[in-house]
Write a protein that holds these residues in place. Structure first.
Motif, PDB file in Angstrom:
ATOM      1  N   SER A 209     -28.526  23.030  49.991  1.00  0.00           N
ATOM      2  CA  SER A 209     -28.044  21.902  49.201  1.00  0.00           C
ATOM      3  C   SER A 209     -26.538  21.742  49.324  1.00  0.00           C
TER       4      SER A 209
ATOM      5  N   THR B 200     -34.633  19.901  36.944  1.00  0.00           N
ATOM      6  CA  THR B 200     -35.477  18.840  36.387  1.00  0.00           C
ATOM      7  C   THR B 200     -36.073  19.341  35.082  1.00  0.00           C
TER       8      THR B 200
ATOM      9  N   LYS C  43     -27.764  15.763  48.585  1.00  0.00           N
ATOM     10  CA  LYS C  43     -27.217  16.975  49.185  1.00  0.00           C
ATOM     11  C   LYS C  43     -28.213  17.649  50.128  1.00  0.00           C
TER      12      LYS C  43
END
Ligand code: F0G
Length: 460
Positions: A54, A129, A258
């Motif tokens: 990422s 999340t 990313k």
């Protein structure tokens, strides 16, 4: 090392960054200073960094050119309109709202749609999340099929959601579900793809229950490539068309750029509902910025627009996924066990099988990350008892997650076959003498997300 395991890179290298070697004694000292936690290491002391895929991509010459031509106007920048057009072309949704990274996209979405009793199902939620849902006192539920947790089940689409569970879940709780999420590829389940057949079924169930369906799309191109290679009927489709098809079943997506937008920072939300888009934009202005830049510079928007097109280049995707699979093949030869099949962006080593002498309460995954760094300067990340273990406040006993993994995440376009050969050889050396690796105990830990800052000591 067998170079034939690896594809030929479909690029040549125009700019290089030196990486310094360190001695074993230096690395041992760094580990002690960091409390045996690889998050505490100075990156300069890391030789090959597989902590994450990422924000670690190498940008192309054209992306760098975009950096120079970015329009830095506060409102209405040309770079925004270019970015918006590219996202609309690929994803097919009407509204495109930039954010500074993926979790910011999650935050503006969830702050807008969640109520106190909300529940959000997914195949498996990624940590940020889940955190963005739970911090608002709502519930995050994982509905992956049982095989998603079986490291030996070799299935083409192990990221699929169990749609009978979803159906039953919405039957009971539909009124409390503001959105159903689907993570592609499924990062927390070994980087495994989700099939179009599964996406179609999820969509039909959501429509029947009148619940919006959103993708967590950060690795959408890798997922689409797997569909092309593994799902009947899509062999001749372009990856771009497969991606369009995937998104055609949904109402929107959050994206950490990313990953598959090949940039070092960025993200967005994209969706069809005008009323929801307006509410998200109002929220965005408070926390991220005006809707034509959303926490980013104009040059970042240019780099994302270019990266999103490059990631759909099929020679790139073939190279990318074969590079990860090639590392897996070398590990097979060295008898290093890992979660099968190889994921799109990472290999997940089964640390408790590699180091059977270390019991779960002595953190075999963590011990493997320490050994890999000490022996070879390679940084990986533990996804096991250190990250997800929970201490019972009354008894002080640890409860451990089902799998004890060490993720080797491969940054995009950064490392060559020889780098990955070195990684495989380093793991093979550990696998030949596993008894030399020591277990650890935690000596200091934070109440939440302890793996980032916990300090450990080795047990002799
Ligand atoms: N969703 C998934 C599936 C992710 O893997 C990540 C980040 C995010 C959302 C959040 O995006 O970092 O831009 O805020 N995953 C990284 C990783 C951190 O190492 O797997 P972000």
């Amino acid at each position: 090392m067998r170079l034939s395991s690896f594809p030929v890179e479909p690029f040549k290298i125009k700019m290089v960054e030196s990486i310094g070697r360190t001695t074993r004694a230096e690395r041992d000292k760094c580990l002690r200073t960091a409390g045996f936690n690889v998050f505490g290491l100075p990156a300069e002391k890391v030789f090959i960094d597989l902590l994450t895929d990422s924000g670690t991509s190498a940008m192309s010459d054209r992306q760098w050119a975009g950096i120079m031509t970015g329009d830095e106007s506060y409102a209405g920048a040309r770079s925004f309109y270019r970015f918006e057009k590219v996202v609309r072309d690929i994803f097919g949704f009407a509204y495109v709202i930039p954010t500074h990274q993926g979790r910011a996209a999650e935050r503006v979405l969830f702050e807008t749609v969640l109520g106190k009793n909300s529940i959000v199902p997914s195949n498996i939620h990624f940590d940020t999340t889940r955190a963005n849902i739970e911090v608002r006192k709502a519930k995050a539920v994982d509905l992956a099929a049982a095989e998603a947790y079986d490291p030996d089940a070799i299935l083409p689409f192990k990221g699929d959601m169990d749609t009978s569970k979803l159906e039953a879940f919405l039957e009971r709780n539909g009124a409390r579900v503001p959105v159903v999420m689907l993570t592609v590829t499924n990062n927390s389940g070994g980087g495994q793809p989700v099939s179009l057949a599964n996406i179609r079924r999820i969509s039909a169930i959501c429509r029947r229950h009148n619940v919006p369906f959103f993708f967590d799309a950060c690795r959408f191109a890798e997922n689409a490539w797997f569909i092309k290679g593994r799902e009947k009927g899509y062999e001749r489709w372009s990856v771009r068309d497969i991606a369009r098809k995937m998104f055609s079943f949904a109402d929107g997506a959050t994206m950490s750029a990313k990953k598959d937008a090949l940039v070092n920072m960025g993200g967005f939300v994209t969706l069809n509902d005008p009323e929801l888009a307006a509410r998200i934009k109002n929220n965005l202005i408070i926390g991220e910025g005006f809707p034509t830049y959303g926490g980013l510079a104009g040059r970042d928007l240019e780099a994302m627009a270019q990266g999103l097109q490059e990631v759909l280049d099929e020679s790139y995707l073939e190279y990318r996924t074969r590079q990860v699979a090639g590392l897996g093949e070398l590990l097979d030869e060295a008898r290093v066990p890992y979660f099968k099949p190889a994921g799109g962006h990472a290999i997940y080593v089964l640390a408790d099988r590699l180091l059977p002498q270390i019991p779960r309460n002595r953190f075999p995954g963590w011990a493997l990350t320490v050994a890999l760094y000490r022996e070879s300067g390679i940084r990986a990340v533990e996804i096991g008892g250190g990250m997800f273990g929970r201490k019972d406040p009354k008894t002080g006993r640890e409860a451990f997650p089902a799998l004890e993994l060490v993720r080797l995440a491969i940054p995009r376009r950064v490392y060559t076959a020889s780098h990955l050969g070195f990684v495989a050889e380093s793991l093979a050396a550990i696998a030949r003498k596993p008894e030399r690796v020591k277990g650890l105990r935690i000596v200091e830990e934070a109440p939440f997300l302890r793996h980032f800052t916990a300090r450990f000591e080795e047990i002799d």
